[in-house]
Motif scaffolding. Structure first.
Motif, PDB file in Angstrom:
ATOM      1  N   ALA A 174      33.482  33.184  56.765  1.00  0.00           N
ATOM      2  CA  ALA A 174      33.856  32.944  58.156  1.00  0.00           C
ATOM      3  C   ALA A 174      32.735  33.428  59.072  1.00  0.00           C
ATOM      4  CB  ALA A 174      35.166  33.652  58.495  1.00  0.00           C
ATOM      5  N   LEU A 175      32.715  32.885  60.274  1.00  0.00           N
ATOM      6  CA  LEU A 175      31.758  33.305  61.294  1.00  0.00           C
ATOM      7  C   LEU A 175      32.393  34.412  62.126  1.00  0.00           C
ATOM      8  CD1 LEU A 175      28.982  32.709  62.658  1.00  0.00           C
ATOM      9  CD2 LEU A 175      30.235  31.200  64.228  1.00  0.00           C
ATOM     10  N   TYR A 176      31.674  35.542  62.264  1.00  0.00           N
ATOM     11  CA  TYR A 176      32.205  36.704  62.976  1.00  0.00           C
ATOM     12  C   TYR A 176      31.396  36.990  64.239  1.00  0.00           C
ATOM     13  CZ  TYR A 176      35.220  38.008  59.068  1.00  0.00           C
ATOM     14  OH  TYR A 176      36.204  38.015  58.106  1.00  0.00           O
ATOM     15  N   ARG A 208      31.731  18.407  54.174  1.00  0.00           N
ATOM     16  CA  ARG A 208      30.729  19.341  54.686  1.00  0.00           C
ATOM     17  C   ARG A 208      29.983  18.704  55.840  1.00  0.00           C
ATOM     18  NH1 ARG A 208      28.330  21.602  48.889  1.00  0.00           N
ATOM     19  NH2 ARG A 208      30.277  22.605  48.226  1.00  0.00           N
ATOM     20  N   ARG A 209      29.687  19.524  56.838  1.00  0.00           N
ATOM     21  CA  ARG A 209      28.979  19.025  58.017  1.00  0.00           C
ATOM     22  C   ARG A 209      27.991  20.083  58.483  1.00  0.00           C
ATOM     23  NH1 ARG A 209      30.321  15.579  62.431  1.00  0.00           N
ATOM     24  NH2 ARG A 209      28.325  15.117  63.432  1.00  0.00           N
ATOM     25  N   ARG A 210      26.741  19.676  58.703  1.00  0.00           N
ATOM     26  CA  ARG A 210      25.708  20.572  59.210  1.00  0.00           C
ATOM     27  C   ARG A 210      25.356  20.148  60.631  1.00  0.00           C
ATOM     28  NH1 ARG A 210      19.991  21.247  59.308  1.00  0.00           N
ATOM     29  NH2 ARG A 210      19.361  23.404  58.888  1.00  0.00           N
ATOM     30  N   ASN A 212      35.712  43.494  65.907  1.00  0.00           N
ATOM     31  CA  ASN A 212      35.017  42.578  65.010  1.00  0.00           C
ATOM     32  C   ASN A 212      35.950  41.393  64.782  1.00  0.00           C
ATOM     33  OD1 ASN A 212      32.955  41.637  63.342  1.00  0.00           O
ATOM     34  ND2 ASN A 212      33.797  42.625  61.519  1.00  0.00           N
ATOM     35  N   ALA A 213      35.699  40.267  65.470  1.00  0.00           N
ATOM     36  CA  ALA A 213      36.633  39.143  65.479  1.00  0.00           C
ATOM     37  C   ALA A 213      36.123  37.999  64.615  1.00  0.00           C
ATOM     38  CB  ALA A 213      36.855  38.657  66.910  1.00  0.00           C
ATOM     39  N   GLU A 214      37.031  37.436  63.798  1.00  0.00           N
ATOM     40  CA  GLU A 214      36.713  36.231  63.033  1.00  0.00           C
ATOM     41  C   GLU A 214      36.880  35.030  63.959  1.00  0.00           C
ATOM     42  OE1 GLU A 214      38.841  33.718  59.533  1.00  0.00           O
ATOM     43  OE2 GLU A 214      38.384  35.825  59.032  1.00  0.00           O
ATOM     44  N   VAL A 215      35.801  34.310  64.209  1.00  0.00           N
ATOM     45  CA  VAL A 215      35.832  33.186  65.146  1.00  0.00           C
ATOM     46  C   VAL A 215      36.341  31.922  64.473  1.00  0.00           C
ATOM     47  CG1 VAL A 215      34.447  31.764  66.711  1.00  0.00           C
ATOM     48  CG2 VAL A 215      33.956  34.204  66.489  1.00  0.00           C
ATOM     49  N   ILE A 216      35.715  31.509  63.369  1.00  0.00           N
ATOM     50  CA  ILE A 216      36.158  30.338  62.608  1.00  0.00           C
ATOM     51  C   ILE A 216      35.935  30.609  61.125  1.00  0.00           C
ATOM     52  CG2 ILE A 216      35.745  28.623  64.415  1.00  0.00           C
ATOM     53  CD1 ILE A 216      33.083  27.977  63.017  1.00  0.00           C
ATOM     54  N   ASP A 217      36.750  29.967  60.290  1.00  0.00           N
ATOM     55  CA  ASP A 217      36.541  30.067  58.848  1.00  0.00           C
ATOM     56  C   ASP A 217      35.930  28.764  58.332  1.00  0.00           C
ATOM     57  OD1 ASP A 217      38.635  28.340  59.008  1.00  0.00           O
ATOM     58  OD2 ASP A 217      40.062  29.571  57.908  1.00  0.00           O
ATOM     59  N   GLY A 218      35.744  28.677  57.029  1.00  0.00           N
ATOM     60  CA  GLY A 218      35.158  27.483  56.446  1.00  0.00           C
ATOM     61  C   GLY A 218      33.668  27.349  56.727  1.00  0.00           C
ATOM     62  N   VAL A 219      32.968  28.470  56.898  1.00  0.00           N
ATOM     63  CA  VAL A 219      31.533  28.441  57.184  1.00  0.00           C
ATOM     64  C   VAL A 219      30.756  28.633  55.885  1.00  0.00           C
ATOM     65  CG1 VAL A 219      29.648  29.551  58.437  1.00  0.00           C
ATOM     66  CG2 VAL A 219      31.901  29.332  59.502  1.00  0.00           C
ATOM     67  N   ARG A 220      29.902  27.687  55.578  1.00  0.00           N
ATOM     68  CA  ARG A 220      29.072  27.790  54.375  1.00  0.00           C
ATOM     69  C   ARG A 220      27.748  28.494  54.645  1.00  0.00           C
ATOM     70  NH1 ARG A 220      29.469  25.356  49.757  1.00  0.00           N
ATOM     71  NH2 ARG A 220      27.209  25.073  49.649  1.00  0.00           N
ATOM     72  N   ASP A 221      27.170  28.244  55.827  1.00  0.00           N
ATOM     73  CA  ASP A 221      25.835  28.788  56.069  1.00  0.00           C
ATOM     74  C   ASP A 221      25.556  28.874  57.562  1.00  0.00           C
ATOM     75  OD1 ASP A 221      23.349  29.808  55.493  1.00  0.00           O
ATOM     76  OD2 ASP A 221      22.426  27.878  55.048  1.00  0.00           O
ATOM     77  N   GLU A 273      26.548  25.223  59.043  1.00  0.00           N
ATOM     78  CA  GLU A 273      27.123  24.313  58.050  1.00  0.00           C
ATOM     79  C   GLU A 273      28.574  24.711  57.799  1.00  0.00           C
ATOM     80  OE1 GLU A 273      26.393  22.642  53.478  1.00  0.00           O
ATOM     81  OE2 GLU A 273      24.922  23.964  54.435  1.00  0.00           O
ATOM     82  N   LEU A 274      29.480  23.743  57.968  1.00  0.00           N
ATOM     83  CA  LEU A 274      30.909  23.984  57.814  1.00  0.00           C
ATOM     84  C   LEU A 274      31.469  23.089  56.715  1.00  0.00           C
ATOM     85  CD1 LEU A 274      31.877  23.919  61.595  1.00  0.00           C
ATOM     86  CD2 LEU A 274      31.299  25.917  60.234  1.00  0.00           C
ATOM     87  N   GLU A 275      32.621  23.484  56.179  1.00  0.00           N
ATOM     88  CA  GLU A 275      33.314  22.662  55.208  1.00  0.00           C
ATOM     89  C   GLU A 275      34.813  22.770  55.439  1.00  0.00           C
ATOM     90  OE1 GLU A 275      32.478  23.964  51.274  1.00  0.00           O
ATOM     91  OE2 GLU A 275      33.595  25.842  51.443  1.00  0.00           O
ATOM     92  N   GLY A 276      35.532  21.723  55.042  1.00  0.00           N
ATOM     93  CA  GLY A 276      36.976  21.715  55.221  1.00  0.00           C
ATOM     94  C   GLY A 276      37.616  20.652  54.360  1.00  0.00           C
ATOM     95  N   GLY A 277      38.947  20.636  54.323  1.00  0.00           N
ATOM     96  CA  GLY A 277      39.670  19.668  53.509  1.00  0.00           C
ATOM     97  C   GLY A 277      40.016  20.216  52.140  1.00  0.00           C
ATOM     98  N   THR A 278      40.853  19.466  51.421  1.00  0.00           N
ATOM     99  CA  THR A 278      41.268  19.863  50.073  1.00  0.00           C
ATOM    100  C   THR A 278      40.576  18.981  49.039  1.00  0.00           C
ATOM    101  OG1 THR A 278      43.163  18.363  50.220  1.00  0.00           O
ATOM    102  CG2 THR A 278      43.517  20.663  50.879  1.00  0.00           C
TER     103      THR A 278
END
Length: 348
Positions: free
Chosen positions: A272-274, A334-336, A281-290, A324-329
């Protein structure tokens, strides 16, 4: 009616009422199954399309949220409410900023202004994921107040205008005071509001005893030992002599220190992006690859890494953020996304 006529009539009625044959029934069942299977296939395809679109929408929304918050902090990096006074021949974009006195005694990461920003490559920041970059940012540009004058009654005491934003201040808060020639970072002690006649109300404040190495707010050899008068000329009567440098429009604002980095998600799976400050210390979004950060220096042909910046952090004009983010099952999407943010304090 003759017997033959009645027999023929009976045979006609039986022939008319005869049901489907086995072959006809099997053909009907097969056609029905084909229609049902086609409908199920269309449903499954539409559902997969919806899930893909929904996952992509979530990624896009997460990216937008992350970039908006991060870009806001990046734009304000190394910024104050006072721009350094420069000779006309000097390029403001090359300015090293205001001379700064740091009275804070804390050894925590947020207590050192440094160069206003500092980057980390490849997981060098403690707590960040290996292979990802991170950045620290300092600024004092929000909720600013005008400072109208100062006195020396045993300890330095300053007067600040009363505005609704004043309610954001509290004792123990680190603030930055500046006037165009210098800046001082210290912990504030807020005193009771004063009212003079029918004029405006003012707040009085001074450096707190705890958390500061001294109360001298000027640039000095030892903990701001030299005296320095902050004065806001707009509220002084005509004919009042200049005190100290006599620079108009002294300002004060809360000091903000922020860290952006990629860490392990609080949910226990993935990253996750913090956004970390001195308080939380807040988690802004999850699903972060890079997260990859590169920097623009004057005269450089392209963006460089934190290691290549070296000791030139005061000269960084812009930061390029690649997220770079990712999501779905199942097989995740993935999206950069790449975004460039310029620093307001270093661009004309």
């Amino acid at each position: 009616m003759s017997r033959r006529t009645r027999a023929n009539a009976g045979r006609g009625t039986a022939r008319t009422m005869r049901g489907l044959s086995l072959i006809e029934l099997m053909m009907a069942v097969v056609i029905g199954l084909l229609v049902v299977l086609a409908a199920i296939g269309i449903f499954i395809s539409n559902r997969a399309t919806y899930k893909t679109a929904d996952a992509m929408g979530r990624i896009q929304e997460s990216a937008r949220t992350a970039f908006e918050l991060m870009a806001s902090d990046l734009r304000e990096a190394d910024g104050t409410l006072c721009r350094a006074l420069q000779p006309k021949s000097e390029d403001p974009a090359q300015s090293q900023g205001l001379p700064m006195m740091n009275l804070l005694t804390s050894t925590e990461w947020w207590a050192d202004w440094g160069d206003g920003l500092l980057g980390y490559d490849n997981g060098a920041l403690k707590g960040s994921v290996t292979g990802t970059d991170a950045i620290e940012l300092r600024s004092a540009t929000r909720d600013g107040q005008g400072v109208y004058g100062s006195t020396f009654a045993g300890v330095k005491q300053l007067t600040m205008e009363d505005r609704p934003l004043q309610l954001n201040y509290e004792s123990g808060m680190p603030v930055l005071l500046c006037d165009g020639r210098q800046a001082t970072l210290f912990i504030i002690e807020l005193l009771p509001k004063t009212q003079t006649g029918r004029g405006p109300a003012f707040y009085e404040f001074k450096p707190a005893t705890a958390g500061n190495c001294g109360s001298g707010l000027g640039i000095g050899p030892v903990c701001g030992a030299s005296e320095y008068w902050y004065k806001g000329e707009t509220m002084w009567p005509e004919g009042t002599p200049n005190v100290g440098y006599g620079v108009a429009n002294a300002k004060m604002a809360p000091m903000q220190a922020v860290r952006w980095y990629v860490g392990k998600s609080a949910a226990g799976s993935g990253n996750a992006l913090y956004r970390r400050t001195s308080k939380d210390n807040a988690e802004v979004i999850d699903g972060v690859r890079d997260l990859q950060l590169t920097y623009l220096l004057p005269g450089a042909s392209g963006y460089v890494t934190a290691a290549q910046v070296g000791t030139r952090w005061k000269q960084v004009r812009a930061v390029r953020v690649a997220l770079e983010l990712e999501g779905g099952t199942g097989e995740p999407l993935r999206r950069r996304i790449v975004h460039v943010v310029g620093l307001r304090s270093r661009n004309p």
